[in-house]
Design a protein around this motif. Structure first.
Motif, PDB file in Angstrom:
ATOM      1  N   ARG A 176       0.716  -1.359   0.108  1.00  0.00           N
ATOM      2  CA  ARG A 176       0.264  -0.325  -0.220  1.00  0.00           C
ATOM      3  C   ARG A 176       0.779   1.543  -0.023  1.00  0.00           C
ATOM      4  NH1 ARG A 176      -5.091  -0.750   1.767  1.00  0.00           N
ATOM      5  NH2 ARG A 176      -5.231   0.904   2.768  1.00  0.00           N
ATOM      6  N   PRO A 177       1.079   2.289  -1.213  1.00  0.00           N
ATOM      7  CA  PRO A 177       2.169   3.281  -1.234  1.00  0.00           C
ATOM      8  C   PRO A 177       0.807   3.877  -0.601  1.00  0.00           C
ATOM      9  CG  PRO A 177       0.920   2.650  -2.664  1.00  0.00           C
ATOM     10  CD  PRO A 177       0.285   1.910  -2.557  1.00  0.00           C
ATOM     11  N   HIS A 178       2.391   5.315  -0.285  1.00  0.00           N
ATOM     12  CA  HIS A 178       1.544   6.500   0.297  1.00  0.00           C
ATOM     13  C   HIS A 178       1.456   7.234  -0.883  1.00  0.00           C
ATOM     14  CE1 HIS A 178       1.580  10.265   1.948  1.00  0.00           C
ATOM     15  NE2 HIS A 178       2.054   9.864   2.839  1.00  0.00           N
ATOM     16  N   PRO A 179       0.021   7.650  -0.764  1.00  0.00           N
ATOM     17  CA  PRO A 179      -1.260   8.694  -1.722  1.00  0.00           C
ATOM     18  C   PRO A 179      -0.520   9.480  -2.216  1.00  0.00           C
ATOM     19  CG  PRO A 179      -2.671   8.118   0.786  1.00  0.00           C
ATOM     20  CD  PRO A 179      -1.056   8.053   0.829  1.00  0.00           C
ATOM     21  N   LEU A 180       0.787   9.650  -1.393  1.00  0.00           N
ATOM     22  CA  LEU A 180       1.520  11.563  -2.987  1.00  0.00           C
ATOM     23  C   LEU A 180       2.291  10.574  -3.669  1.00  0.00           C
ATOM     24  CD1 LEU A 180       2.831  13.615   0.378  1.00  0.00           C
ATOM     25  CD2 LEU A 180       1.587  14.273  -1.293  1.00  0.00           C
ATOM     26  N   LEU A 181       2.710   9.857  -3.471  1.00  0.00           N
ATOM     27  CA  LEU A 181       3.079   8.679  -4.509  1.00  0.00           C
ATOM     28  C   LEU A 181       2.759   8.516  -5.722  1.00  0.00           C
ATOM     29  CD1 LEU A 181       5.902   7.422  -5.206  1.00  0.00           C
ATOM     30  CD2 LEU A 181       5.482   5.353  -4.275  1.00  0.00           C
ATOM     31  N   PHE A 182       1.312   8.000  -5.242  1.00  0.00           N
ATOM     32  CA  PHE A 182       0.349   7.667  -6.203  1.00  0.00           C
ATOM     33  C   PHE A 182      -0.199   8.868  -6.885  1.00  0.00           C
ATOM     34  CE2 PHE A 182      -4.134   7.452  -7.309  1.00  0.00           C
ATOM     35  CZ  PHE A 182      -4.076   6.405  -8.495  1.00  0.00           C
ATOM     36  N   LEU A 241      -0.794   2.325 -12.907  1.00  0.00           N
ATOM     37  CA  LEU A 241      -1.750   0.874 -13.104  1.00  0.00           C
ATOM     38  C   LEU A 241      -1.352   0.222 -11.479  1.00  0.00           C
ATOM     39  CD1 LEU A 241      -3.257   0.941 -16.339  1.00  0.00           C
ATOM     40  CD2 LEU A 241      -4.317   1.229 -14.580  1.00  0.00           C
ATOM     41  N   ARG A 242       0.150   0.462 -11.814  1.00  0.00           N
ATOM     42  CA  ARG A 242       0.927   0.062 -10.320  1.00  0.00           C
ATOM     43  C   ARG A 242       0.168   0.280  -8.829  1.00  0.00           C
ATOM     44  NH1 ARG A 242       3.122  -4.894  -9.392  1.00  0.00           N
ATOM     45  NH2 ARG A 242       4.961  -4.897  -8.011  1.00  0.00           N
ATOM     46  N   LEU A 243       0.951   1.564  -8.391  1.00  0.00           N
ATOM     47  CA  LEU A 243       0.858   2.069  -7.427  1.00  0.00           C
ATOM     48  C   LEU A 243      -1.307   2.568  -7.586  1.00  0.00           C
ATOM     49  CD1 LEU A 243       3.164   5.219  -8.174  1.00  0.00           C
ATOM     50  CD2 LEU A 243       3.484   2.447  -6.883  1.00  0.00           C
ATOM     51  N   ASP A 244      -1.905   2.023  -7.993  1.00  0.00           N
ATOM     52  CA  ASP A 244      -2.880   1.978  -7.468  1.00  0.00           C
ATOM     53  C   ASP A 244      -3.340   0.984  -6.708  1.00  0.00           C
ATOM     54  OD1 ASP A 244      -6.521   2.299  -7.387  1.00  0.00           O
ATOM     55  OD2 ASP A 244      -6.644   0.806  -9.095  1.00  0.00           O
ATOM     56  N   ARG A 245      -4.085   1.364  -4.984  1.00  0.00           N
ATOM     57  CA  ARG A 245      -4.063   0.378  -4.372  1.00  0.00           C
ATOM     58  C   ARG A 245      -5.616  -0.094  -4.014  1.00  0.00           C
ATOM     59  NH1 ARG A 245      -3.814   3.940   1.366  1.00  0.00           N
ATOM     60  NH2 ARG A 245      -5.338   5.458   0.331  1.00  0.00           N
ATOM     61  N   SER A 246      -6.448   0.682  -5.170  1.00  0.00           N
ATOM     62  CA  SER A 246      -7.550   0.432  -5.678  1.00  0.00           C
ATOM     63  C   SER A 246      -8.592  -0.725  -5.713  1.00  0.00           C
ATOM     64  CB  SER A 246      -8.250   1.253  -5.433  1.00  0.00           C
ATOM     65  OG  SER A 246      -8.348   1.363  -6.652  1.00  0.00           O
ATOM     66  N   SER A 247      -9.985  -1.949  -5.219  1.00  0.00           N
ATOM     67  CA  SER A 247     -10.367  -2.758  -6.369  1.00  0.00           C
ATOM     68  C   SER A 247     -11.104  -2.309  -7.826  1.00  0.00           C
ATOM     69  CB  SER A 247     -11.326  -3.387  -5.345  1.00  0.00           C
ATOM     70  OG  SER A 247     -11.886  -4.430  -6.474  1.00  0.00           O
ATOM     71  N   ASP A 248     -10.702  -2.467  -8.687  1.00  0.00           N
ATOM     72  CA  ASP A 248     -11.745  -1.895  -9.752  1.00  0.00           C
ATOM     73  C   ASP A 248     -12.799  -2.731 -10.124  1.00  0.00           C
ATOM     74  OD1 ASP A 248     -10.909  -2.174 -13.415  1.00  0.00           O
ATOM     75  OD2 ASP A 248     -11.889  -0.631 -12.224  1.00  0.00           O
ATOM     76  N   ARG A 249     -13.518  -3.318  -8.501  1.00  0.00           N
ATOM     77  CA  ARG A 249     -14.312  -4.256  -9.007  1.00  0.00           C
ATOM     78  C   ARG A 249     -15.705  -3.963  -8.628  1.00  0.00           C
ATOM     79  NH1 ARG A 249     -12.797  -9.179  -5.040  1.00  0.00           N
ATOM     80  NH2 ARG A 249     -11.636  -6.787  -3.944  1.00  0.00           N
ATOM     81  N   PRO A 250     -16.929  -4.030  -9.212  1.00  0.00           N
ATOM     82  CA  PRO A 250     -18.002  -3.384  -8.645  1.00  0.00           C
ATOM     83  C   PRO A 250     -18.071  -3.582  -7.226  1.00  0.00           C
ATOM     84  CG  PRO A 250     -18.438  -4.339 -10.280  1.00  0.00           C
ATOM     85  CD  PRO A 250     -17.188  -4.594  -9.976  1.00  0.00           C
ATOM     86  N   SER A 251     -17.822  -4.227  -6.473  1.00  0.00           N
ATOM     87  CA  SER A 251     -17.826  -4.165  -4.898  1.00  0.00           C
ATOM     88  C   SER A 251     -17.125  -3.644  -4.679  1.00  0.00           C
ATOM     89  CB  SER A 251     -17.539  -5.492  -4.306  1.00  0.00           C
ATOM     90  OG  SER A 251     -16.116  -6.374  -4.887  1.00  0.00           O
ATOM     91  N   ALA A 252     -16.244  -3.049  -5.494  1.00  0.00           N
ATOM     92  CA  ALA A 252     -15.797  -1.582  -4.048  1.00  0.00           C
ATOM     93  C   ALA A 252     -16.143  -0.403  -4.131  1.00  0.00           C
ATOM     94  CB  ALA A 252     -14.236  -1.732  -5.146  1.00  0.00           C
ATOM     95  N   ARG A 253     -17.302  -0.327  -5.289  1.00  0.00           N
ATOM     96  CA  ARG A 253     -18.238   1.009  -4.972  1.00  0.00           C
ATOM     97  C   ARG A 253     -19.018   1.018  -3.692  1.00  0.00           C
ATOM     98  NH1 ARG A 253     -16.507   4.358  -7.282  1.00  0.00           N
ATOM     99  NH2 ARG A 253     -18.206   5.796  -7.684  1.00  0.00           N
TER     100      ARG A 253
END
Length: 394
Positions: free
Chosen positions: A10-16, A185-197
């Motif tokens: 989980r990278p720091h948000p500033l890095l993302f 895409l590499r630093l994104d720590r979220s999910s692209d699945r609908p369940s993440a909404r």
């Protein structure tokens, strides 16, 4: 996108956010706005009359709106996919420009490259929302949006160093577009699945429903009018400095770099933009843009004033677009969709403003730019939130 592209750490948000700055810088500052900077070199290689160049710029604006509309529709549910489209269209379009053996291929490359910016904004708005705590989202949205300035600086540097070797410059743009997309895409720590909404946000928004623009009437009007006024500097600013101000190519490119530095400097005021009321930040940023526009048109022969105006324009314009993002986040049911709608209005305003300014330039440079400045100033008034809406927009 394959899940292997996501970092298990989980990278720091500033890095993302840094990767987002890079993607915005390439798609906006290079792939989209770089066309105007390299137009003299393009015109030497292809039979581009002023009329054809203008039509190509208008076509790029229309396709930007198309890609932003696609982003509006899908970024809230599939932001990684839309971010991928941003990088791929910018990269492939830039390669098409670099390798174009004929005018039709060149035109196709320019149009495709410019679409990346339309995909990038809604994707990054949603990805920042997913990757940052709510307390930091406003500031990081403004930081990412300032990427346009960094891209403009790099575009100006490339035009100075590789002006005649423009094909190599656009190969570099393609490489940077692909690299920035992969970094996001590499630093994104979220999910692209609908369940993440969040609950209640399963369906993709529609451009034609009332709920899509609910609460956005004032910022929509402001974005449209502001876009019409800002077009004067973006489209005719460098030519005005050279033709009306007598600047050489290097000095006018330097003014463009100053504009980019101003845009990049908007990152330094991101915290203040997020902390202050939109009733303050929107009028302030648009009025400074108006003053800078007027100065470019009335004092193009003064190196000091022209550079100061360019820097101020870049800073204020980028701040204003950051405010639009914050405004959409504050009042729209879907921040990514709301941002797309406002940016479409901004670009449509620029398309109209470019044509109007072109006609007015026949009557005089100062008059054309003063009318554009008046439009920017008017947007400060027409879009100010009402007292009833202050709570929603801070």
């Amino acid at each position: 996108m394959k899940r292997s592209l996501q970092s298990p750490v989980r990278p720091h948000p500033l890095l993302f956010a840094t990767s987002g700055v890079a993607l915005i810088a390439v798609t906006y500052g290079l792939a989209r706005l770089g066309y105007g900077l390299f137009l003299p070199a393009f015109s030497a290689a292809f039979p581009l009359t002023p009329a054809v160049s203008g039509l190509l710029a208008s076509g790029a604006s229309i396709l930007y709106c198309v890609s932003a509309g696609i982003g509006f529709r899908h970024a809230s549910l599939r932001p990684r996919g839309v971010a991928g489209l941003a990088g791929l269209s910018a990269a492939l379009g830039s390669l098409g420009v670099a390798a174009a053996p004929s005018t039709p291929v060149f035109v196709g490359g320019v149009l495709l490259a410019g679409m990346g910016a339309g995909f990038a904004s809604p994707a990054m708005v949603e990805l920042v929302r997913r990757n940052a705590d709510s307390s930091a989202q406003g500031r990081l949205q403004s930081v990412v949006n300032s990427g346009t300035g960094f891209g403009v600086v790099l575009a100006g540097a490339l035009s100075l160093v590789l002006g005649e070797a423009w094909r190599l410059a656009w190969v570099l743009v393609a490489v940077l577009a692909a690299a920035s997309m992969l970094a996001v895409l590499r630093l994104d720590r979220s999910s692209d699945r609908p369940s993440a909404r969040p609950a209640g946000r399963w369906a993709a928004p529609s451009l034609v429903t009332r709920s899509s623009v609910h609460g956005l009437a004032r910022p929509l009007c402001g974005a449209l009018v502001f876009g019409s006024g800002s077009a004067a500097v973006w489209v005719y600013g460098r030519a005005t400095l050279e033709q009306a101000g007598g600047m050489g190519v290097s000095l006018s490119a330097g003014a463009w770099i100053a504009l980019g530095l101003g845009g990049a400097g908007a990152a330094a005021v991101s915290r203040r933009l997020a902390e202050h009321s939109i009733r303050v930040t929107w009028p302030l940023s648009t009025l400074v843009t108006a003053a800078a526009t007027a100065l470019v048109g009335t004092a193009p022969g003064s190196l000091l004033l022209a550079y100061a105006a360019a820097f101020s324009f870049g800073l204020a314009y980028t701040a204003a677009t950051s405010v639009l993002i914050l405004w959409a986040s504050a009042v729209a049911a879907d921040s990514a969709a709301g941002t797309s709608v406002l940016f479409i209005a901004l670009v449509l305003g620029q398309a109209a403003g470019a044509s109007l300014t072109g006609l007015l330039l026949q009557e005089g440079t100062a008059a054309a730019f003063l009318v554009a400045a008046l439009a920017c100033a008017t947007s400060a008034v027409v879009a100010v939130p009402t007292t009833a809406g202050v709570a929603r927009v801070r």
